[in-house]
Design a protein around this motif. Structure first.
Motif, PDB file in Angstrom:
ATOM      1  N   UNK A   1       0.833  -1.201   0.000  1.00 55.20           N
ATOM      2  CA  UNK A   1       0.000   0.000   0.000  1.00 55.20           C
ATOM      3  C   UNK A   1       0.869   1.253   0.000  1.00 55.20           C
ATOM      4  N   UNK A   2       0.294   2.349  -0.496  1.00 50.82           N
ATOM      5  CA  UNK A   2       1.056   3.582  -0.706  1.00 50.82           C
ATOM      6  C   UNK A   2       0.350   4.769  -0.075  1.00 50.82           C
ATOM      7  N   UNK A   3       1.147   5.603   0.563  1.00 51.72           N
ATOM      8  CA  UNK A   3       0.701   6.914   1.032  1.00 51.72           C
ATOM      9  C   UNK A   3       1.450   7.934   0.193  1.00 51.72           C
ATOM     10  N   UNK A   4       0.716   8.801  -0.485  1.00 50.69           N
ATOM     11  CA  UNK A   4       1.342   9.853  -1.279  1.00 50.69           C
ATOM     12  C   UNK A   4       0.489  11.108  -1.187  1.00 50.69           C
TER      13      UNK A   4
ATOM     14  N   UNK B   1      -6.842   3.971  -4.011  1.00 53.97           N
ATOM     15  CA  UNK B   1      -8.219   3.980  -3.519  1.00 53.97           C
ATOM     16  C   UNK B   1      -8.106   4.207  -2.011  1.00 53.97           C
ATOM     17  N   UNK B   2      -8.323   5.457  -1.568  1.00 53.89           N
ATOM     18  CA  UNK B   2      -8.099   5.774  -0.154  1.00 53.89           C
ATOM     19  C   UNK B   2      -8.817   4.807   0.788  1.00 53.89           C
ATOM     20  N   UNK B   3      -8.040   4.314   1.745  1.00 52.91           N
ATOM     21  CA  UNK B   3      -8.554   3.370   2.719  1.00 52.91           C
ATOM     22  C   UNK B   3      -8.466   1.925   2.268  1.00 52.91           C
ATOM     23  N   UNK B   4      -8.354   1.700   0.971  1.00 63.94           N
ATOM     24  CA  UNK B   4      -8.288   0.330   0.453  1.00 63.94           C
ATOM     25  C   UNK B   4      -6.854  -0.118   0.181  1.00 63.94           C
ATOM     26  N   UNK B   5      -6.108   0.702  -0.559  1.00 62.31           N
ATOM     27  CA  UNK B   5      -4.736   0.328  -0.907  1.00 62.31           C
ATOM     28  C   UNK B   5      -3.744   1.443  -0.579  1.00 62.31           C
TER      29      UNK B   5
ATOM     30  N   UNK C   1      -3.729  -7.173  -1.741  1.00 60.68           N
ATOM     31  CA  UNK C   1      -4.369  -7.568  -3.001  1.00 60.68           C
ATOM     32  C   UNK C   1      -4.883  -6.327  -3.726  1.00 60.68           C
ATOM     33  N   UNK C   2      -5.546  -5.416  -2.984  1.00 62.45           N
ATOM     34  CA  UNK C   2      -6.073  -4.185  -3.588  1.00 62.45           C
ATOM     35  C   UNK C   2      -4.940  -3.343  -4.168  1.00 62.45           C
ATOM     36  N   UNK C   3      -3.793  -3.330  -3.503  1.00 67.37           N
ATOM     37  CA  UNK C   3      -2.639  -2.583  -4.021  1.00 67.37           C
ATOM     38  C   UNK C   3      -2.204  -3.169  -5.358  1.00 67.37           C
ATOM     39  N   UNK C   4      -2.020  -4.467  -5.411  1.00 60.73           N
ATOM     40  CA  UNK C   4      -1.559  -5.109  -6.649  1.00 60.73           C
ATOM     41  C   UNK C   4      -2.583  -4.964  -7.773  1.00 60.73           C
TER      42      UNK C   4
END
Length: 170
Positions: free
Chosen positions: A92-95, A106-110, A141-144
């Motif tokens: 997951x990524x914070x940017x 998708x905020x909160x998901x990935x 999974x949501x990130x990928x």
């Protein structure tokens, strides 16, 4: 991961990292750049013992795979490859909203999108959230899945399509 630590918002990340209640996590900084001022900032924010500067590395995938979350509070980036690479590795990524690659979050998901890189409270909250949830298989999974449809072939095909349309309309 990367270079241009100032533009990537490393000082803001160090500050937010210092604000976390979680004092067991570690921050890895991977990439090329002068680190002396950032090492001093890590000292100032009380996190120097939990920050490791790896320098440039040939293979970044193992770092993404080992990470619970990638944080890139960039001041500006048209579309950060680092974000795409991390997501592809299931991280997951914070940017920030100043990163074109935020469209894959998708905020909160990935991951999370912080409006401004100097929003230390927002960045700290996002870090706290994904340091807790970042290993969740659904989050990974949501990130990928966010970038699963990307490929050089589709990018080239889309570019050629746009160029052909432009040529028809000129």
């Amino acid at each position: 991961v990367g270079s241009g630590f100032e533009r990537k918002g490393l000082t803001y990340l160090l500050q937010a990292f210092g604000c976390l209640n979680n004092k067991t996590s570690h921050l890895w900084v991977v990439g090329k750049g002068r680190t002396a001022s950032y090492r001093r900032a890590a000292e100032r924010f009380g996190v120097a013992d939990r920050v490791k500067f790896w320098g440039p590395v040939a293979e970044t995938a193992p770092f993404y795979q080992a990470a619970t979350v990638l944080a890139l509070p960039t001041l500006y980036d048209p579309c950060s490859n680092v974000v795409l690479e991390a997501l592809a590795c299931g991280t997951p990524v914070i940017t920030t909203a100043a990163n074109g690659a935020a469209e894959f979050i998708a905020p909160g998901e990935n991951g999370a999108i912080v409006p401004q890189p100097d929003d230390i409270a927002g960045l700290t909250e996002a870090l706290a959230t994904f340091l807790t949830r970042g290993r969740d298989p659904e989050v990974r999974w949501a990130a990928a899945q966010a970038v699963a449809g990307l490929s050089w072939e589709s990018t080239v095909a889309q570019t050629l399509e746009v160029l052909a349309e432009a040529a028809r309309n000129s």
